[in-house]
Design a protein around this motif. Structure first.
Motif, PDB file in Angstrom:
ATOM      1  N   LYS A   1      -0.116   0.551   2.928  1.00  0.00           N
ATOM      2  CA  LYS A   1       0.013  -0.909   3.682  1.00  0.00           C
ATOM      3  C   LYS A   1      -1.325  -1.580   3.180  1.00  0.00           C
TER       4      LYS A   1
ATOM      5  N   LEU B   1       2.111  -2.936   0.863  1.00  0.00           N
ATOM      6  CA  LEU B   1       3.446  -2.870   2.014  1.00  0.00           C
ATOM      7  C   LEU B   1       2.864  -3.865   3.062  1.00  0.00           C
ATOM      8  N   SER B   2       3.703  -4.342   3.775  1.00  0.00           N
ATOM      9  CA  SER B   2       3.428  -5.078   4.949  1.00  0.00           C
ATOM     10  C   SER B   2       3.308  -4.050   6.114  1.00  0.00           C
TER      11      SER B   2
ATOM     12  N   ARG C   1       7.344  -2.929   4.436  1.00  0.00           N
ATOM     13  CA  ARG C   1       8.338  -3.606   3.316  1.00  0.00           C
ATOM     14  C   ARG C   1       7.123  -4.110   2.092  1.00  0.00           C
ATOM     15  N   PRO C   2       7.798  -4.099   0.793  1.00  0.00           N
ATOM     16  CA  PRO C   2       6.888  -4.351  -0.192  1.00  0.00           C
ATOM     17  C   PRO C   2       6.428  -5.910  -0.187  1.00  0.00           C
TER      18      PRO C   2
END
Length: 834
Positions: free
Chosen positions: A754, A779-780, A784-785
């Protein structure tokens, strides 16, 4: 009588002079130059012969007879006086013979029987360009004798089309070339019409050749079968009383061959339908046109099946030119080629030694005592090894690959090793029948019509015996070709003479007689019926075979397969004969073996053991026995090799360990780490995995921990230390969390983390001594990427401000500082109330 003048005549003094000065010569002369008949006659009184004979090798029986007859006529004598010949089953020589024309097998026997060639002063190899196996062997033996025993022996290699420079270098000999005598030949390529068969295309072009040219027409076809079909079509379509259609091939009787070689009667024209026997050596008078299918039948050895077959193949350019030249012997002529002009042919014929079955050659070499001969083309190592393996199975070679007494008798008999073994192991009471079998095995099937489809070889024997017992003036026989049977009978007479048999076999042999005799020729092709499939058989050599659906052999438990067609799974049995298995017990006791056999059962995924009694690869009896520890490991390793490394119980830990090992070996070769690729691990299973398989009977008994330990044991302590330091399994990120690195050989490692956990980290992490930057998958907060990068500093400077704007509204509970360089890294959301 006065000798006629030939194109070679002006060169004869040069030929005499060359051989007086040195013992080897290469003579190049096209068909019709006269080399075959004039050179031997010219040399017969040379002083260096010291009263010895000249032996001339002719590859074909038709040419050998014709050459001897022509030379005898020039001397005003009968064949068998000054000039004679020896071919298979036929000899016309006497004490007065000074020039002896022989076929290739005869020359080899002369050499083997008298290695010093006491009575021979010169050997002439005619038509050497045909590169027959026996011709190559004869030349190599002659050179060996000349080098060791007879430096005075003369060797002349003659040909119409050969690579003269290469041959001269091989022989270390001068070259003499004759221009020959020929007239211009026009080459035409008449195309086939739509849906037109080869025979009808040929017949149409022959009719065109008769209209366009004077004189006779010579047509080249691949074999006897095609000649018969062409004769039939021509008979139906020509309907002319002034045309004779004659055949010329090796299976004709002597009278039929002489008819084909004779000139046409007055007022008649001839169409000669010939195989490649008419390419050279023999003279066909009156030919003004040639029609060439461009095909020939040549032996091809298939190492997958161990069989040699006569295959119809395209001729070489040298053969095409030689065939065309036949049209320009007496005047201008035309050659019609029945293939597209755009087709490109091989420049010359391939040497038979490179593509034939070599058991006969291997036996000759064993008798000679050495395979180290001065070859033009060395026999292929694999084919020669396969041939020696067969000879050992036949009893012709001993364990040290020396020739046995049986092997020498096989050479004396003159049959192929397989058939020689069958003949010499037959009871004397069955010599008449074995003579028939030798003749039938060497010939194409005489059966026609429905009978031709039979895979029961006994039908051929019955047809021969019925023809012999019932033949009339016409020689007709239902279901069989009378001409083919007559040729087979002639060969059988020759074998009966060799075997000292006075009367021919007749009637119907008992049901197993044929198979019981021929199994000695084909012990590797003895076949036993599958218990679950009556059409399928297992061969003694381990291969599978099957009968076709309309077989005449259904229900036979044991067969000897005499001819098979190789197919992807099981070979198709084309001809076979039933046998009595008691004969195997009696004649091949050494091939019956009892022992423990261990195998992998793929269905049960386990090792199983049996006590078996076998004939070769055929299992006769089997009972299950306990698997012993020393048997299980080899079977397990074999199963892994067959199924691949994916058959092993790879844990996630083991897979990751192997990826790290492979990657670090690539990045830091100076560490000299072991190879853990698929190929390396499979090749060295015995070294790294076998110790962990001890005591196991199934692959699934190997645990994930066992496999990880086996893999880890490939690295010593220092290598493992370097692995952990330079290719760590995980990294501790600024947030204090431990995140795994994903390794893929050939790529940089990947760290998925992250974004907030990297606040305060300026530079991209690196591995392998700082050589390899980690690929960051940022990542978020939801995992998510966001970005993939190997330039973290550049991301903070250029991309982060835009990312912050987008994600601040989407994830308001998470920190999005303006200055990520000094922000506190975290893997959590902001505390409540902040």
């Amino acid at each position: 009588m006065n000798a006629p003048t030939f194109p070679i005549t002006p060169l004869l003094p040069d030929i005499r002079r060359s051989l007086a000065e040195q013992p080897r010569l290469v003579l190049e002369a096209p068909p019709g130059a006269g080399k075959t008949t004039q050179v031997p006659l010219t040399l017969r009184d040379e002083s260096w012969l010291e009263g010895r004979k000249i032996v001339m090798l002719e590859p074909r029986r038709i040419a050998a007879r014709a050459a001897a007859q022509f030379m005898a006529q020039q001397l005003g004598e009968q064949v068998g006086q000054t000039v004679g010949y020896r071919i298979r089953f036929e000899s016309k020589v006497s004490a007065a013979t000074r020039i002896e024309v022989v076929t290739e097998g005869i020359l080899t026997r002369l050499v083997q029987d008298d290695p010093e060639l006491t009575d021979i002063g010169a050997i002439l190899f005619d038509e050497f360009h045909e590169r027959h196996l026996a011709g190559d062997l004869g030349a190599a033996l002659a050179l060996d004798i000349q080098a060791t025993l007879r430096p005075d022996l003369r060797i002349v290699v003659m040909s119409a089309t050969l690579d003269g420079e290469r041959i001269a270098q091989w022989l270390d000999a001068p070259r003499i070339s004759s221009p020959g005598r020929s007239f211009p030949v026009r080459i035409d390529y008449p195309p086939a019409r739509a849906q037109e068969s080869v025979e009808h295309h040929l017949a149409r072009v022959i009719r065109q050749a008769l209209d366009d040219n004077d004189g006779d027409v010579l047509a080249f076809l691949p074999g006897r079968r095609e000649i018969i079909r062409a004769q039939s079509v021509l008979t139906q379509t020509l309907q002319r009383d002034d045309i004779d259609v004659v055949a010329l091939h090796g299976e004709l009787s002597l009278a039929e061959q002489q008819l084909a070689l004779a000139p046409a009667e007055a007022g008649m024209r001839r169409i000669v339908l010939a195989t490649n026997v008419a390419e050279s050596s023999i003279t066909l008078p009156g030919i003004r046109a040639v029609v060439d299918t461009g095909l020939a039948r040549e032996p091809r050895f298939d190492p997958n099946t161990g069989f040699t077959r006569l295959e119809t193949v395209a001729i070489s350019q040298a053969s095409a030119d030689q065939r065309a030249g036949r049209a320009g012997r007496v005047a201008e002529g035309t050659a019609y080629r029945l293939w597209p002009q755009s087709r490109r042919l091989d420049s010359s014929r391939t040497a038979e030694i490179t593509q034939a079955e070599l058991s006969g050659l291997a036996l000759e070499l064993a008798a000679w005592g050495s395979a180290e001969l001065p070859w033009l083309d060395t026999p292929p190592v694999g084919a020669l090894a396969q041939a020696r393996e067969l000879l050992a199975r036949l009893g012709a070679l001993d364990a040290q690959q020396r020739i046995t007494a049986l092997g020498r008798r096989m050479l004396e008999l003159g049959a192929t090793p397989r058939l020689g073994a069958a003949a010499l192991r037959a009871p004397e009471t069955l010599y008449a029948l074995i003579a028939d079998l030798l003749a039938l095995m060497e010939a194409r099937s005489p059966l026609r019509g429905e009978s031709a489809r039979s895979d029961d070889f006994r039908v051929r024997v019955h047809a021969l015996h019925a023809w012999r017992d019932r033949r009339s003036a016409t020689g007709s026989n239902s279901g069989a070709d009378a001409g083919a049977l007559a040729a087979i009978e002639q060969a059988s007479k020759g074998w009966r003479c060799r075997l000292d048999v006075r009367s021919a076999a007749s009637g119907v042999p008992h049901s197993h007689a044929v198979g019981d005799l021929l199994l000695h020729a084909f012990p590797d092709r003895i076949a036993r019926q599958d218990e679950n499939n009556p059409l399928r058989y297992t061969l003694a050599n381990g291969r599978g075979a099957r009968l076709h659906e309309q077989t005449a052999l259904l229900g036979e438990p044991w067969l000897v397969a005499l001819d098979l067609r190789h197919e992807a799974r099981d070979s198709l049995i084309l001809a076979a004969a039933p046998l009595d298995p008691r004969v195997l017990e009696q004649d091949f006791p050494e091939q019956f073996q009892r022992g423990r056999h261990v195998r992998w059962n793929d269905e049960r995924a386990a090792v199983e053991a049996f006590e078996e009694r076998r004939f070769g690869a055929i299992v006769l009896e089997r009972r299950s026995v306990p698997v012993q520890a020393e048997d299980a490991v080899p079977a397990l390793l074999s199963a892994i090799r067959a199924r691949g490394l994916d058959a092993l119980p790879w844990s996630e830990t083991a897979r990751r360990l192997r990826m790290r090992m492979q990657s670090l070996r690539e990045w830091m070769p100076e560490l000299e780490l072991p190879d853990v690729s698929d190929a390396w691990l499979l090749d060295r299973l015995q070294d790294w995995l076998a110790p962990y398989l001890q005591g196991k009977r199934k692959l699934d008994a190997l645990s994930e921990d066992d496999l990880s330990q086996a893999l880890s044991a490939l690295f010593n302590y220092e290598q493992r230390r370097q692995l952990d330091a330079q290719a760590p399994d995980s990294l501790t990120v600024p947030s204090g969390q431990v995140r795994r690195l994903e390794y893929i050989p050939g790529d940089a490692p990947v760290l998925a983390v992250k974004l907030q956990e990297l606040f305060g980290l300026a530079d991209t992490p690196r591995v392998a001594g700082d050589r390899i930057p980690v690929t960051l998958h940022l990542l978020s907060p939801a995992g998510r990427p966001i970005q993939v990068t190997q330039d973290l500093k550049g991301f903070w400077e250029r991309t982060y401000p835009e990312v912050k704007k987008e994600l601040k509204g989407r994830y308001p509970k998470h920190p999005w500082p303006d200055d990520p360089w000094t922000a506190t890294p975290t893997h959590r959301a902001k505390p409540r109330g902040t």
